[in-house]
Design a protein around this motif. Structure first.
Motif, short mmCIF file in Angstrom:
data_model
loop_
_atom_site.label_atom_id
_atom_site.label_comp_id
_atom_site.label_asym_id
_atom_site.label_seq_id
_atom_site.Cartn_x
_atom_site.Cartn_y
_atom_site.Cartn_z
N LEU A 141 82.20 3.00 -51.80
CA LEU A 141 80.77 3.05 -51.46
C LEU A 141 79.91 2.98 -52.71
O LEU A 141 78.96 2.19 -52.79
CB LEU A 141 80.47 4.34 -50.68
CG LEU A 141 79.00 4.60 -50.35
CD1 LEU A 141 78.43 3.49 -49.47
CD2 LEU A 141 78.85 5.96 -49.66
N LEU A 142 80.25 3.78 -53.72
CA LEU A 142 79.43 3.79 -54.93
C LEU A 142 79.48 2.44 -55.64
O LEU A 142 78.47 1.95 -56.16
CB LEU A 142 79.89 4.91 -55.87
CG LEU A 142 79.09 5.08 -57.16
CD1 LEU A 142 77.62 5.30 -56.86
CD2 LEU A 142 79.64 6.23 -58.00
N SER A 143 80.65 1.81 -55.68
CA SER A 143 80.78 0.53 -56.37
C SER A 143 79.92 -0.56 -55.72
O SER A 143 79.37 -1.41 -56.43
CB SER A 143 82.24 0.08 -56.39
OG SER A 143 83.01 0.91 -57.23
N LEU B 139 85.07 -1.58 -45.68
CA LEU B 139 84.81 -0.16 -45.38
C LEU B 139 83.37 0.05 -44.93
O LEU B 139 83.11 0.79 -43.98
CB LEU B 139 85.11 0.70 -46.61
CG LEU B 139 84.76 2.19 -46.45
CD1 LEU B 139 85.61 2.84 -45.36
CD2 LEU B 139 84.94 2.94 -47.77
N LEU B 140 82.43 -0.57 -45.60
CA LEU B 140 81.03 -0.36 -45.25
C LEU B 140 80.69 -0.95 -43.90
O LEU B 140 79.83 -0.43 -43.18
CB LEU B 140 80.12 -0.93 -46.35
CG LEU B 140 79.92 0.03 -47.53
CD1 LEU B 140 81.14 0.09 -48.42
CD2 LEU B 140 78.69 -0.32 -48.34
N VAL B 141 81.38 -2.05 -43.52
CA VAL B 141 81.21 -2.59 -42.18
C VAL B 141 81.82 -1.63 -41.16
O VAL B 141 81.21 -1.34 -40.12
CB VAL B 141 81.86 -3.99 -42.07
CG1 VAL B 141 81.89 -4.46 -40.61
CG2 VAL B 141 81.10 -4.99 -42.93
N LYS B 142 83.00 -1.10 -41.47
CA LYS B 142 83.64 -0.12 -40.58
C LYS B 142 82.73 1.08 -40.34
O LYS B 142 82.62 1.58 -39.21
CB LYS B 142 84.97 0.35 -41.19
CG LYS B 142 85.62 1.51 -40.43
CD LYS B 142 86.74 2.14 -41.24
CE LYS B 142 87.23 3.41 -40.55
NZ LYS B 142 88.19 4.17 -41.38
N GLU B 143 82.05 1.55 -41.40
CA GLU B 143 81.22 2.74 -41.30
C GLU B 143 79.83 2.44 -40.73
O GLU B 143 79.06 3.36 -40.48
CB GLU B 143 81.07 3.39 -42.67
CG GLU B 143 82.36 3.94 -43.24
CD GLU B 143 82.92 5.08 -42.41
OE1 GLU B 143 82.13 5.89 -41.88
OE2 GLU B 143 84.16 5.15 -42.26
N GLY B 144 79.50 1.17 -40.54
CA GLY B 144 78.19 0.83 -40.00
C GLY B 144 77.08 0.82 -41.03
O GLY B 144 75.90 0.71 -40.68
N ALA C 299 72.95 0.32 -41.10
CA ALA C 299 72.33 1.65 -41.19
C ALA C 299 71.59 1.85 -42.52
O ALA C 299 70.60 2.57 -42.58
CB ALA C 299 73.39 2.73 -41.01
N LEU C 300 72.06 1.22 -43.58
CA LEU C 300 71.40 1.38 -44.88
C LEU C 300 69.98 0.84 -44.88
O LEU C 300 69.17 1.25 -45.70
CB LEU C 300 72.22 0.68 -45.96
CG LEU C 300 73.47 1.42 -46.45
CD1 LEU C 300 74.27 0.54 -47.40
CD2 LEU C 300 73.10 2.73 -47.12
N ALA C 301 69.69 -0.08 -43.97
CA ALA C 301 68.35 -0.65 -43.93
C ALA C 301 67.30 0.37 -43.51
O ALA C 301 66.12 0.20 -43.81
CB ALA C 301 68.32 -1.84 -42.96
N ASP C 302 67.74 1.44 -42.84
CA ASP C 302 66.79 2.42 -42.32
C ASP C 302 66.57 3.61 -43.25
O ASP C 302 65.77 4.49 -42.94
CB ASP C 302 67.29 2.93 -40.95
CG ASP C 302 67.40 1.83 -39.92
OD1 ASP C 302 66.57 0.91 -39.96
OD2 ASP C 302 68.34 1.88 -39.10
#
Length: 356
Positions: A23-25, A63-68, A83-86
């Motif tokens: 996630l951080l990368s 992973l980020l797609v899996k987590e939404g 979800a990051l867009a919000d």
């Protein structure tokens, strides 16, 4: 819990470090920023933009797609923020400051947690930086540690101080000692929140903090109301004050040292003087699920910061204050519903009066 359920819990711990760094990368590579500016980019386009192979970009984004967090359009083979867009930018920056602190000051050093626990020293700092002592010693010589730690600490202080000062009493004209007040930000906040005629706030910390503290006082136009005294809390704490503040400090030490600090503060105060403590605490029921202090702080303090220490339950701090000659007048924990959901520390305030 069944054996299978226990092993399944183990699996969550096994993948924890890789999930964290994946996630951080994605943020560090600039992928999130690219997708915010230009939604609908392919792995090849993202790779060109951030200087990485498309194959590697795709692997990280699974992973980020899996987590939404990020969405993937199968037809166009393109990515966009989900979800990051919000999430507001300032909230993301706060969360990333925590993640950067964990990466720079903890993740590598915690490889040596077992050795640090056995020796009571930060073995990781010695192995990785050649540094003796604690994280707070090492930040003076290593800019990566200092930048990561100080950025977050200033953010934490700015967010928690309004709650702290709204819940403590500082009499008009008080002589206030900010114990281990670092480079003066806490003293500045104390004066701003509790300003009154004759109020004077003194930062007490190691002598090498003085120059920066005095510069901070001048920058805020408060040099007439704020001052600095250099020293060590384990030698002697300046006397003649009627209010003492202890913030972001007691949890760094084990019981014996906490009592030494509290007894030194007791000696520094006039009879009837007050001490106000801000400290993260563990819940009285250690199995409480919405308090992450237990998840983070033991390993951080023992393996990355001090070689000792860690928060305690509020009831334990009450007992220690009484042992040091104080009468506790207030003990409150910040409502977790009022804490941003990405923030780890759950803070508490303890106020106590010196008894004869």
């Amino acid at each position: 819990m069944t054996s299978d359920a226990t092993l399944a819990r183990f699996r969550e711990y096994m993948v924890g470090p890789s999930r964290f760094m994946t996630l951080l990368s994605v943020f560090e590579l600039g992928i999130v920023d690219r997708l915010r500016d230009t939604p609908g980019l392919t792995a090849a386009e993202l790779g060109d933009a951030v200087g990485a192979k498309p194959d590697a970009v795709e692997q990280l984004l699974f992973l980020l797609v899996k987590e939404g967090f990020i969405a993937y359009d199968e037809d166009r083979a393109a990515y966009s923020l989900d979800a990051l867009a919000d999430v507001p930018e300032h909230d993301l920056q706060r969360a990333l400051a925590y993640m950067n602190l964990i990466k720079v000051t903890a993740l590598r050093q915690l490889f040596y947690l077992t050795e640090s626990t056995r020796t009571g020293t930060i073995v990781g700092l010695k192995e990785l930086y050649g540094a003796e002592g604690t994280l707070y010693d090492a930040v003076a010589d290593h800019s990566d540690l200092n930048d990561s730690w100080l950025t977050l600490m200033n953010t934490v202080t700015a967010h928690i101080d309004p709650w702290f000062f709204a819940n403590i009493d500082i009499p008009a004209g008080a002589q206030v000692l900010d114990v281990a007040g670092n480079t003066g930000l806490g003293a500045i906040h104390a004066y701003r929140h509790k300003e009154s005629p004759g109020l004077r706030v003194t930062t007490f910390d190691l002598p090498d903090k003085e120059t920066e503290a005095l510069e901070n006082f001048r920058a805020h136009g408060l040099e007439e109301h704020l001052s600095f005294i250099g020293g060590n809390v384990f030698d002697e704490i300046p006397q003649g004050f009627n209010v003492a503040l202890i913030k972001h400090f007691l949890d760094m030490f084990d019981k014996d040292d906490v009592l030494r600090i509290l007894q030194g503060v007791n000696k520094s105060l006039d009879v009837g003087g007050q001490v106000h403590i801000l400290v993260p605490v563990y819940p009285e029921d250690i199995k409480e699920t919405d308090n992450y202090n237990v998840d983070f702080f033991p390993a951080f303090f023992i393996g990355a910061a001090m070689g000792q220490g860690g928060p305690q339950k509020l009831s334990v701090y009450r007992t220690w204050l009484e042992e040091a000659g104080f009468k506790v007048t207030k003990a409150i924990t910040k409502n977790t519903a009022e804490i941003p959901p990405d923030v780890i520390p759950v803070q508490a305030i303890l106020s106590a009066t010196k008894i004869a």
